[in-house]
Motif scaffolding. Structure first.
Motif, PDB file in Angstrom:
ATOM      1  N   ASN A 133       0.835  -1.183   0.000  1.00 23.69           N
ATOM      2  CA  ASN A 133       0.000   0.000   0.000  1.00 23.69           C
ATOM      3  C   ASN A 133       0.877   1.242   0.000  1.00 23.69           C
ATOM      4  O   ASN A 133       1.493   1.576   1.003  1.00 23.69           O
ATOM      5  CB  ASN A 133      -0.890  -0.037   1.255  1.00 23.69           C
ATOM      6  N   GLU A 134       0.961   1.890  -1.152  1.00 20.50           N
ATOM      7  CA  GLU A 134       1.807   3.083  -1.229  1.00 20.50           C
ATOM      8  C   GLU A 134       1.028   4.302  -0.760  1.00 20.50           C
ATOM      9  O   GLU A 134      -0.083   4.527  -1.215  1.00 20.50           O
ATOM     10  CB  GLU A 134       2.270   3.306  -2.673  1.00 20.50           C
ATOM     11  N   PRO A 135       1.603   5.053   0.141  1.00 20.44           N
ATOM     12  CA  PRO A 135       0.911   6.255   0.604  1.00 20.44           C
ATOM     13  C   PRO A 135       0.687   7.233  -0.544  1.00 20.44           C
ATOM     14  O   PRO A 135       1.597   7.521  -1.322  1.00 20.44           O
ATOM     15  CB  PRO A 135       1.853   6.854   1.654  1.00 20.44           C
ATOM     16  N   GLU A 136      -0.564   7.716  -0.669  1.00 24.90           N
ATOM     17  CA  GLU A 136      -0.929   8.585  -1.782  1.00 24.90           C
ATOM     18  C   GLU A 136      -0.315   9.978  -1.648  1.00 24.90           C
ATOM     19  O   GLU A 136       0.030  10.612  -2.621  1.00 24.90           O
ATOM     20  CB  GLU A 136      -2.466   8.757  -1.832  1.00 24.90           C
ATOM     21  N   ASP A 137      -0.225  10.445  -0.404  1.00 20.03           N
ATOM     22  CA  ASP A 137       0.174  11.842  -0.206  1.00 20.03           C
ATOM     23  C   ASP A 137       1.687  12.049  -0.259  1.00 20.03           C
ATOM     24  O   ASP A 137       2.162  13.163  -0.332  1.00 20.03           O
ATOM     25  CB  ASP A 137      -0.396  12.370   1.119  1.00 20.03           C
ATOM     26  N   GLU A 138       2.443  10.977  -0.218  1.00 22.44           N
ATOM     27  CA  GLU A 138       3.889  11.114  -0.298  1.00 22.44           C
ATOM     28  C   GLU A 138       4.339  10.853  -1.715  1.00 22.44           C
ATOM     29  O   GLU A 138       3.978   9.845  -2.313  1.00 22.44           O
ATOM     30  CB  GLU A 138       4.585  10.119   0.634  1.00 22.44           C
ATOM     31  N   ASN A 139       5.150  11.734  -2.249  1.00 23.55           N
ATOM     32  CA  ASN A 139       5.632  11.525  -3.604  1.00 23.55           C
ATOM     33  C   ASN A 139       7.143  11.321  -3.585  1.00 23.55           C
ATOM     34  O   ASN A 139       7.907  12.222  -3.309  1.00 23.55           O
ATOM     35  CB  ASN A 139       5.266  12.717  -4.489  1.00 23.55           C
ATOM     36  N   HIS A 140       7.551  10.078  -3.829  1.00 22.26           N
ATOM     37  CA  HIS A 140       8.977   9.749  -3.822  1.00 22.26           C
ATOM     38  C   HIS A 140       9.566   9.854  -5.219  1.00 22.26           C
ATOM     39  O   HIS A 140      10.501   9.140  -5.555  1.00 22.26           O
ATOM     40  CB  HIS A 140       9.190   8.335  -3.300  1.00 22.26           C
ATOM     41  N   GLY A 141       9.013  10.711  -6.035  1.00 25.00           N
ATOM     42  CA  GLY A 141       9.538  10.858  -7.375  1.00 25.00           C
ATOM     43  C   GLY A 141       8.875   9.937  -8.377  1.00 25.00           C
ATOM     44  O   GLY A 141       9.304   9.865  -9.514  1.00 25.00           O
ATOM     45  N   HIS A 142       7.862   9.187  -7.944  1.00 26.50           N
ATOM     46  CA  HIS A 142       7.134   8.366  -8.901  1.00 26.50           C
ATOM     47  C   HIS A 142       6.286   9.273  -9.783  1.00 26.50           C
ATOM     48  O   HIS A 142       5.534  10.095  -9.278  1.00 26.50           O
ATOM     49  CB  HIS A 142       6.190   7.399  -8.176  1.00 26.50           C
ATOM     50  N   THR A 143       6.414   9.121 -11.059  1.00 27.72           N
ATOM     51  CA  THR A 143       5.572   9.913 -11.945  1.00 27.72           C
ATOM     52  C   THR A 143       4.695   8.970 -12.748  1.00 27.72           C
ATOM     53  O   THR A 143       5.020   7.796 -12.897  1.00 27.72           O
ATOM     54  CB  THR A 143       6.420  10.782 -12.896  1.00 27.72           C
ATOM     55  N   GLY A 144       3.622   9.518 -13.264  1.00 27.47           N
ATOM     56  CA  GLY A 144       2.724   8.736 -14.091  1.00 27.47           C
ATOM     57  C   GLY A 144       1.956   7.687 -13.322  1.00 27.47           C
ATOM     58  O   GLY A 144       1.999   6.510 -13.660  1.00 27.47           O
ATOM     59  N   HIS A 145       1.294   8.103 -12.271  1.00 24.59           N
ATOM     60  CA  HIS A 145       0.418   7.178 -11.548  1.00 24.59           C
ATOM     61  C   HIS A 145      -0.706   6.712 -12.464  1.00 24.59           C
ATOM     62  O   HIS A 145      -1.232   7.509 -13.235  1.00 24.59           O
ATOM     63  CB  HIS A 145      -0.189   7.893 -10.330  1.00 24.59           C
ATOM     64  N   PRO A 146      -1.096   5.461 -12.387  1.00 26.51           N
ATOM     65  CA  PRO A 146      -2.175   4.972 -13.247  1.00 26.51           C
ATOM     66  C   PRO A 146      -3.529   5.575 -12.856  1.00 26.51           C
ATOM     67  O   PRO A 146      -3.731   5.934 -11.723  1.00 26.51           O
ATOM     68  CB  PRO A 146      -2.198   3.469 -13.030  1.00 26.51           C
TER      69      PRO A 146
END
Ligand SMILES: [Zn+2]
Length: 127
Positions: free
Chosen positions: A114-127
């Motif tokens: 379960n990846e936290p939605e509010d934290e952005n670790h540099g992942h781009t292009g969420h489905p």
């Protein structure tokens, strides 16, 4: 009571296979395949997994067990077949010279985190 041992091994393999940036606490689902030859009772395995995960570092993890059929290959005619019964005989040529392909052992087939939605670790292009 070998389900307890298996449940512990599953927890350990999940912990070992997690990438370093994934926390065990975020694991929500663990999928395993178990061969019919192991005579594992999925309900017991899930029950025991739930009991030990509470004290582990992945209390959210839900275990899903998929039982897979026993598969063999005939060494005489190369026919691959699944077995309903523990009778190691080729259905085509009736040879008993068969080798086990699948159906033994517990395999980890998937982990859901379960990846936290509010934290952005540099992942781009969420489905
Ligand atoms: Zn055969």
């Amino acid at each position: 009571m070998h389900e307890l041992y298996i449940a512990q091994s599953i927890l350990k393999s999940v912990q070992k296979s997690l990438p370093e940036d994934v926390r065990a606490e975020d694991v929500t689902q663990v999928r395993v395949e178990c061969g019919q030859l192991d005579a594992v009772v999925p309900d017991s395995l899930i029950f025991l997994f739930d009991a030990i995960k509470a004290e582990s570092n992945m209390p959210q993890a839900e275990l899903l067990v998929e039982q897979i059929a026993v598969a063999c290959v005939c060494k005489d005619c190369s026919r691959e077949f699944e077995m309903e019964l523990p009778v190691f005989i080729c259905p085509d040529c009736q040879s008993g010279n068969v080798e086990l392909l699948r159906g033994r052992g517990i395999r980890l087939t998937g982990i859901t985190v379960n990846e936290p939605e509010d934290e952005n670790h540099g992942h781009t292009g969420h489905p």
